[in-house]
Motif scaffolding. Structure first.
Motif, short mmCIF file in Angstrom:
data_model
loop_
_atom_site.label_atom_id
_atom_site.label_comp_id
_atom_site.label_asym_id
_atom_site.label_seq_id
_atom_site.Cartn_x
_atom_site.Cartn_y
_atom_site.Cartn_z
N ARG A 845 0.84 -1.19 0.00
CA ARG A 845 0.00 0.00 0.00
C ARG A 845 0.88 1.25 0.00
NH1 ARG A 845 -2.42 -1.39 5.19
NH2 ARG A 845 -2.10 0.78 5.77
N ARG A 850 -1.05 10.76 6.80
CA ARG A 850 -2.26 10.66 7.60
C ARG A 850 -2.87 9.26 7.50
NH1 ARG A 850 -5.68 15.30 5.00
NH2 ARG A 850 -4.96 14.13 3.20
N GLY A 851 -2.22 8.40 6.74
CA GLY A 851 -2.73 7.05 6.58
C GLY A 851 -3.71 6.91 5.43
N PHE A 852 -3.90 8.00 4.66
CA PHE A 852 -4.80 7.91 3.52
C PHE A 852 -4.12 7.17 2.37
CE2 PHE A 852 -7.27 12.01 4.71
CZ PHE A 852 -7.85 11.32 5.75
N ILE A 853 -4.92 6.40 1.66
CA ILE A 853 -4.39 5.60 0.56
C ILE A 853 -4.08 6.49 -0.64
CG2 ILE A 853 -4.96 3.79 -1.09
CD1 ILE A 853 -4.66 2.53 1.48
#
Lengths: 888, 79
Positions: A845, A850-853
């Motif tokens: 991934r 922010r951990g957004f894909i």
């Protein structure tokens, strides 16, 4: 470290209220002076001792900590009259323009205001950017009459940098402040000022706080004064500016108190505004910059932060570091590609921390005994209690002696700390090596140290392409790893041999260059034979194990085969391949058809295609099918063989290499004359109207294209004629061009036959006088020579007209490269800023911080291009071939 | 004269995933929350054409230079 760990839940960014400023202030500053005659800071002056201390021998009057530990405390100045903050002048103007001059409401209907408020709240909750919608409000609130009180609106304009003008009347800062005060908290929100109380019942901003009534005075630590050698004190630019502000403020106050005429007061007020403006930003447009006595513009607050030399880019994004070195680089073909030659003076300066253990105690003592000046020595000893002892010539013996007893004693007691010796850099240490601009990851690679005499960094020639280095004075940086983890990580990820394949195209970027390539050609071509003595000499020099004596003559091919893996099988076309219509394969008279059978070079020569940087096929094959270790070994050995080859054969070049017989010159001249005639014919046809336009082109474009084509062909043809008289046997210029070592055939034919068409902006040259390039031509002339065709060769020399056109083309080339580097540099900076926080997770991934894909799978196919076969996971054809071979 | 944009060669295939099983499967597969997915505005022409609602997860199958075909997901957000 002791203390309570807390997690920051939120940060409010806002404006400081006058109360906030006074609350954090430790003293009011009144006196515009710094020190008295005795050199003591004046109370309530700009160097008030309560503002903090710098001198480590003094104690801070406010916090009690010593200088160095005290970070300083703010003071404040009360202004006699309010002043506009330059940084907010624009916002103030926009807010005033969007609010009623009489009632102070936003110039939007009540419904609209509510609608916008709801939208703002939603966007704030979603953490979206408000800049766009704020602009929308500003634009929409430009109306002539107030929807609330019905008053006509006078135009409010801004006179840069800080004057707000209503109609023709210039508003004083006091009047501006009054207007801003009238804006309600709820209206302020949609103007971009969050004036409402937050969940902690605190207000983070009010519009009128953009007008200064009180100025924070930064602590002395922010603006330290320096004492010159003469004992003279020199104050910081900020202090100078604050002195100015205080003086004028004082005068303004006195004049107001004495009831001076309005005019004088206003003048002083303006002056105060000027000083405060330049205190914040000395490069604000519309204000003459405040200057030092010497005429140098002062460096005030904005200048400290802004730009490349500002706090952000120069001190926060990038820092100066310890354990680094920089010097000129020079080549060393005798060291491995993995190594870097480090001068002894650098090796004795930068150090590696080494933990003292039972097993290396003797070694460490030896280092300490050598002291700081003799090479494998040591500079510091760090005791378990954290004390750092500098090892000097005087104390080195005692330190070494004491180390043994202290260390053993400490171990006996079961101490958990350790003695650390900062020892000199020595052979085999891993360091990071870098050349700016660091455009890709191969610009920083880990090398093994080789301590060498003299003062330059030495590097193997094969690593020049990834660093884009040459030796015309280039300098490079070296960083020494300070922890075991970093060393281990660097060794497995950053070592040079791990970067032979470039992630840009999945092929080798490290490889042979220049003389390695021509050398390998001279070594492996048919006529190269060596006596056994010569062979043994070459092999010995390259440190390759010697074979048994046979007494036979060796071919260069056999010699080169000694370093090929025994099970290597390859077939490819060499760089010198002429691309004949029908390939004669093994019978190729140029030896361009290369076959390697079971590690034996049976056919063809070694050139750029074999092991050159960017295109080496054998090298590429070895990295991918064997290992990076094997590839490094291959490169180290093969380049040494090539250098030996070039030394046995000898290589030289001179202008004689570009000499061709008169017969050839005549043929070239005839060919060029024919082309020029043809251009004239084309021009004639165009003028007579016989020329037919190509599809999608105008008549003029067609003519240009045709002429360019004819002249291009003419040059190529002339080149081909010249080329046919060149031989690879004796002509080393041609050897270098054909093998891909340096220069190209075009360079040679331009010297020998014809330079060809000069271009500006991608076409023939048309600029200059009206309808002609130079006064030597008739107006409207379309011939070859009139538009920059250079008939001569470099060797013959250019005539003045040709020379002029050539200079035009050359100038464009130079300007283009200068512009291109600047542009691509800025583009790179923006790309890096945008992409620096992206992260490839272990499952492939790609996420942002922010951990957004960003991508559910890296590159959509999870391929690491540096481990791929020219971008693909596998080369199926190669795979099938291999299986077939195995089946045999 | 309105064209069906879904048939245009440059518009990749968009499919609304059923909330219950498909979305859950995708999210557990990628080990993420729904709000971490890339967004697509509710006024995007394709979203309007396939009549997706805010909060729907869209499966997009597009051509890829590297992988040939690539499947990705986006969640519809209020613009």
């Amino acid at each position: 470290m002791t203390g309570i760990l807390k997690k920051i839940a939120q940060i409010d960014f806002g404006l400081m209220s006058p109360e906030d400023i006074r609350k954090m202030s430790v003293t009011r500053i009144i006196t515009p002076d710094t020190y008295d005659e005795d050199g003591y800071p004046i109370e309530n002056g700009l160097m008030d001792p309560r503002l903090g201390v710098i001198d480590p021998s003094l104690k801070c009057k406010t916090c009690g900590s010593k200088g160095g530990d005290c970070q300083g405390h703010f003071g404040h100045i009360n202004f006699a009259r309010p002043v506009i903050h330059v940084g907010f002048a624009d916002v103030i103007h926009k807010i005033l323009r969007s609010t009623c001059n009489t009632c102070g409401r936003v110039l939007l209907s009540e419904d609209k205001i509510e609608e916008y408020r709801a939208k703002f709240k939603l966007m704030m909750e979603n953490e979206e950017s408000l800049t766009g919608i704020i602009k929308e409000v500003y634009d929409e609130a430009r109306v002539d009459t107030c929807p609330h009180c019905g008053e006509e609106q006078e135009v409010i304009s801004i006179d840069k940098p800080v004057s707000i003008v209503q109609g023709d009347y210039k508003l004083t800062p006091s009047e501006v402040r009054e207007k801003l005060e009238r804006i309600t908290d709820s209206d302020a929100l949609i103007l971009g000022v969050n004036a409402e109380l937050n969940e902690f019942e605190q207000r983070v901003a009010r519009p009128e706080w953009m007008i200064l009534t009180v100025l924070p005075v930064p602590p002395v630590t922010v603006r330290p004064s320096i004492t010159l050698e003469t004992g003279e004190r020199s104050e910081d630019d900020l202090t100078h500016k604050l002195v100015d502000i205080l003086r004028i403020n004082q005068r303004l106050k006195e004049n107001m108190g004495a009831g001076a005429p309005q005019l004088i007061v206003e003048d002083l007020w303006e002056l105060l505004q000027y000083h405060v403006t330049t205190y914040f930003d000395n490069e604000a447009s519309g204000v003459p910059p405040a200057r030092h006595r010497s005429g140098r513009p002062l460096k005030t607050l904005a200048q400290r932060l802004k730009g490349k030399e500002g706090r952000f880019r120069s001190n926060l994004s990038g820092k100066r570091v310890n354990f680094s070195a920089r010097t000129v680089i020079s080549p060393d073909p005798n060291i491995s590609i993995n190594e870097v030659g480090v001068p002894e003076i650098i090796a004795t300066e930068v150090t590696v921390p080494a933990k003292v253990t039972e097993w290396n105690l003797k070694e460490m003592q030896e280092y300490i005994n050598n002291g700081p000046n003799k090479h494998p020595g040591a500079n510091y000893l760090i005791r378990p209690d954290g004390r750092k002892i500098r090892i000097s010539e005087e104390i080195k013996e005692t330190v070494a002696e004491n180390l043994e007893t202290n260390f053993l004693e400490y171990q006996e007691k079961g101490g958990t700390g350790s003695y650390i010796v900062e020892r000199h850099l020595k052979d085999g240490d891993i360091v990071l090596f870098n050349r700016q601009p660091s455009l890709h990851r191969m610009s920083m690679m880990a090398h093994e140290v080789r301590v060498l005499p003299y003062k330059t960094f030495r590097l193997n020639l094969c690593v020049c392409p990834p660093y884009n280095a040459d030796f015309d004075g280039d300098e490079m940086n070296m960083h020494v790893f300070q922890t075991e983890e970093s060393r281990a990580e660097a060794k497995s990820l950053m070592r040079v041999q791990e970067h032979i394949l470039s992630p840009r195209f999945g092929g080798p970027i490290i490889g042979a260059i220049h003389d390695h390539i021509s050398g390998a050609y001279l070594l492996t071509r048919k006529q190269a034979t060596f006596t056994e003595d010569q062979v043994f000499q070459i092999l010995k020099k390259a440190k390759i194990p010697l074979p048994d004596k046979t007494g036979e003559l060796w071919t260069g091919k056999k010699l080169f085969s000694t370093i090929l893996p025994d099970d290597l099988n390859m077939v490819y076309h060499a760089e010198i391949c002429r691309k004949c219509d029908e390939c004669k394969q093994k019978e190729c008279e140029y030896e361009a058809y290369v076959t390697i059978e079971n590690g034996e070079l049976t056919n063809g020569v070694i050139d750029e295609k074999a092991y050159g940087a960017f295109s080496g096929k054998i090298l590429d094959h070895i990295v991918k099918e064997y290992s990076t270790d094997k590839a490094r070994e291959f490169l180290d050995y093969s380049t040494k063989l090539a250098v030996s080859g070039i030394m046995k054969a000898g290589i030289t070049t001179s202008l004689n290499d570009e000499e061709i017989p008169d017969e050839a010159k005549e043929r070239i001249a005839a060919n060029l004359n024919k082309a020029i005639e043809k251009v004239d014919q084309l021009a004639e046809a165009y003028k007579e109207g016989f020329l037919e336009a190509l599809p999608g082109r105008s008549l003029e474009e067609t003519l240009e294209m045709r002429i360019m084509q004819v002249l291009g062909e003419a040059r190529d043809k002339s080149g081909a004629i010249a080329e046919s008289f060149f031989s690879m046997e004796e002509n080393h210029s041609v050897v270098m061009a054909n093998t891909g070592a340096r220069a190209s055939m075009l360079n040679l034919t331009q010297i020998t036959a014809c330079v060809g068409q000069q271009a500006v902006r991608g076409g023939r040259i048309y600029r200059g006088y009206n309808n002609r390039t130079l006064p030597h031509f008739e107006k409207g002339e379309l011939g070859a020579k009139a538009h920059g065709f250079v008939y001569s060769s470099y060797k013959e020399g250019l005539d003045p007209i040709e020379f002029f056109f050539h200079a035009m083309g050359g100038r464009e080339g130079l300007v283009d490269t200068a512009i291109r580097t600047a542009q691509s540099g800025y583009m790179q900076r923006r790309l890096v800023n945008a992409l620096q926080d992206l992260n490839v997770k272990s499952d492939g991934r790609v996420t942002d911080n922010r951990g957004f894909i960003i991508q559910t799978q890296f590159g959509e196919d999870s391929v690491d291009p540096a481990k791929s076969d020219y971008g693909n996971i596998v080369d199926l054809n190669k795979l099938v071939d291999e299986i077939r071979l195995k089946g045999k | 004269m309105k064209k069906d944009i879904l048939k245009h060669e440059l518009v990749p295939e968009h499919v609304i995933l059923s909330e219950q099983k498909d979305v859950k499967k995708v999210l557990t597969e990628l080990n993420i929350r729904k709000d971490q997915l890339p967004k697509i505005n509710s006024d995007d022409p394709v979203i309007k054409a396939i009549e997706a609602e805010v909060g729907d997860v869209i499966k997009i199958t597009r051509k890829s230079d590297t992988a040939g075909k690539f499947v990705t997901y986006r969640v519809v957000q209020q613009n």
